[in-house]
Write a protein that holds these residues in place. Structure first.
Motif, mmCIF file in Angstrom:
data_model
loop_
_atom_site.group_PDB
_atom_site.id
_atom_site.type_symbol
_atom_site.label_atom_id
_atom_site.label_comp_id
_atom_site.label_asym_id
_atom_site.label_seq_id
_atom_site.Cartn_x
_atom_site.Cartn_y
_atom_site.Cartn_z
ATOM 1 N N MET A 49 47.248 72.956 44.857
ATOM 2 C CA MET A 49 47.382 71.712 44.054
ATOM 3 C C MET A 49 48.940 71.737 43.672
ATOM 4 S SD MET A 49 44.100 70.903 41.808
ATOM 5 C CE MET A 49 43.373 72.036 41.180
ATOM 6 N N HIS A 50 49.238 72.879 43.501
ATOM 7 C CA HIS A 50 50.794 73.017 42.891
ATOM 8 C C HIS A 50 51.731 72.637 44.329
ATOM 9 C CE1 HIS A 50 49.514 75.124 39.461
ATOM 10 N NE2 HIS A 50 50.926 74.587 38.761
ATOM 11 N N LEU A 51 51.244 72.968 45.351
ATOM 12 C CA LEU A 51 52.163 72.516 46.691
ATOM 13 C C LEU A 51 52.246 71.062 46.908
ATOM 14 C CD1 LEU A 51 50.867 75.239 49.053
ATOM 15 C CD2 LEU A 51 52.779 75.529 47.316
ATOM 16 N N ASN A 52 51.141 70.359 46.232
ATOM 17 C CA ASN A 52 51.501 68.848 46.525
ATOM 18 C C ASN A 52 51.773 68.326 45.245
ATOM 19 O OD1 ASN A 52 51.468 66.837 48.141
ATOM 20 N ND2 ASN A 52 49.262 66.565 48.362
ATOM 21 N N GLY A 53 52.385 68.922 44.193
ATOM 22 C CA GLY A 53 52.484 68.362 42.966
ATOM 23 C C GLY A 53 51.329 67.504 42.396
ATOM 24 N N PRO A 71 63.635 72.572 45.489
ATOM 25 C CA PRO A 71 62.409 72.731 44.428
ATOM 26 C C PRO A 71 61.700 71.402 44.391
ATOM 27 C CG PRO A 71 64.865 72.674 43.465
ATOM 28 C CD PRO A 71 65.083 72.632 44.663
ATOM 29 N N LEU A 72 60.331 71.936 44.298
ATOM 30 C CA LEU A 72 59.400 70.713 44.048
ATOM 31 C C LEU A 72 59.615 70.292 42.494
ATOM 32 C CD1 LEU A 72 57.254 68.874 45.326
ATOM 33 C CD2 LEU A 72 55.645 70.704 44.558
ATOM 34 N N GLY A 73 59.688 68.850 42.166
ATOM 35 C CA GLY A 73 59.771 68.514 41.034
ATOM 36 C C GLY A 73 59.497 66.875 41.220
#
Ligand code: ADP
Length: 251
Positions: A49-53, A71-73
């Motif tokens: 779930m973190h990989l897709n935000g 970075p994913l944000g």
């Protein structure tokens, strides 16, 4: 070289206090196919779930997930979702249109492609999963294996560079599983494959990451790690049958 996907010291606690991830780090180089395994509750789904935000409340200002070094944000989420294609565990969560064509076209349309490009993407993606000719069929009448392949076509039609697969063989019969395995082998993208199907990991992934209680407890060559009886027992896993007669270091 910058990894395609990198997780750096990722921790996550659910609102009820459950610590689901505790300092997870690993990186996937371009073209790698890596298995993510672990017992129930290990933290696999939370990690995906973190990989897709999908857990935005987890964004505490620090950077833990990097897609091609970015970075994913909040600001990069849109781009990240183009780069990372997700195949969910249950095809029924991914298929919701009246026809196969519409379902596969949904993603490319979201990304603003014109209809000619969309049609081309759909044709290419259906050919890749060997479902050409099913365009006008309603997805809910397909077999489990066919549904899974249409879902995969929908993901591929968005032209991602990284594929994240959650239990891709779940509820497939042996033929469906065999066909999907062959397809996945032919897709040259970087892949992270979360599954309980350790045989599939042996067959597709040269490298495996073992997660338990929110931590990476092993990361290395699949055959070597999954042959390690003690490691398997310690983390409530089982040496796959396919490895029963193999020697850890060779034929
Ligand atoms: P896995 O996918 O490996 O089975 P999960 O990521 O689902 O593991 O779960 C990791 C931990 O987080 C487990 O202890 C699980 O009970 C807990 N958990 C999962 N979802 C929630 C939630 N929505 N609220 C609270 N705890 C959760």
């Amino acid at each position: 070289m910058t990894p395609d996907l990198e997780i750096r010291d990722l921790a996550y606690r659910y609102p009820d206090g459950t610590e689901a991830l505790r300092g997870v780090s690993f990186a996937l180089a371009q073209g790698e196919c890596v298995g993510l395994v672990g017992p129930n509750g290990a933290g696999k789904s939370t990690l995906l779930m973190h990989l897709n935000g999908l857990l935005p409340e987890a964004w505490n200002g620090r950077e833990h997930v990097f897609i091609h070094g970015t970075p994913l944000g909040r600001k990069t989420l849109y781009d990240a979702r183009r780069q990372v294609g997700f195949l969910f565990q249950d095809p029924n969560d991914q298929l919701f249109c009246p026809t196969v064509f519409e379902d596969v076209a949904f993603g490319p349309r979201q990304f603003g492609l014109d209809e000619a490009q969309v049609t081309q993407r759909v044709a290419q993606a259906l050919a890749q999963v060997e479902m050409t000719g099913f365009e006008e069929r309603p997805p809910y009448h397909l077999s489990a294996g066919q549904k899974r392949r249409v879902c995969l076509a929908g993901v591929l039609a968005c032209a991602p560079s990284i594929l994240v697969l959650d239990e891709p063989t779940h509820s497939l019969d042996p033929r469906g599983r065999r066909e999907l395995k062959a397809l996945l082998r032919r897709i040259p993208l970087t892949k992270l494959l979360a599954t309980h199907d350790l045989e599939l990991v042996v067959e597709l992934c040269p490298r495996v990451i073992v997660l338990d209680q929110g931590q990476v407890v092993a990361d290395g060559p699949t055959v070597e790690l999954l042959m390690d009886e003690q490691l398997m027992l310690r983390h409530h896993l089982e040496r796959p049958h396919i490895l029963m007669h193999r020697h850890p270091h060779g034929a």
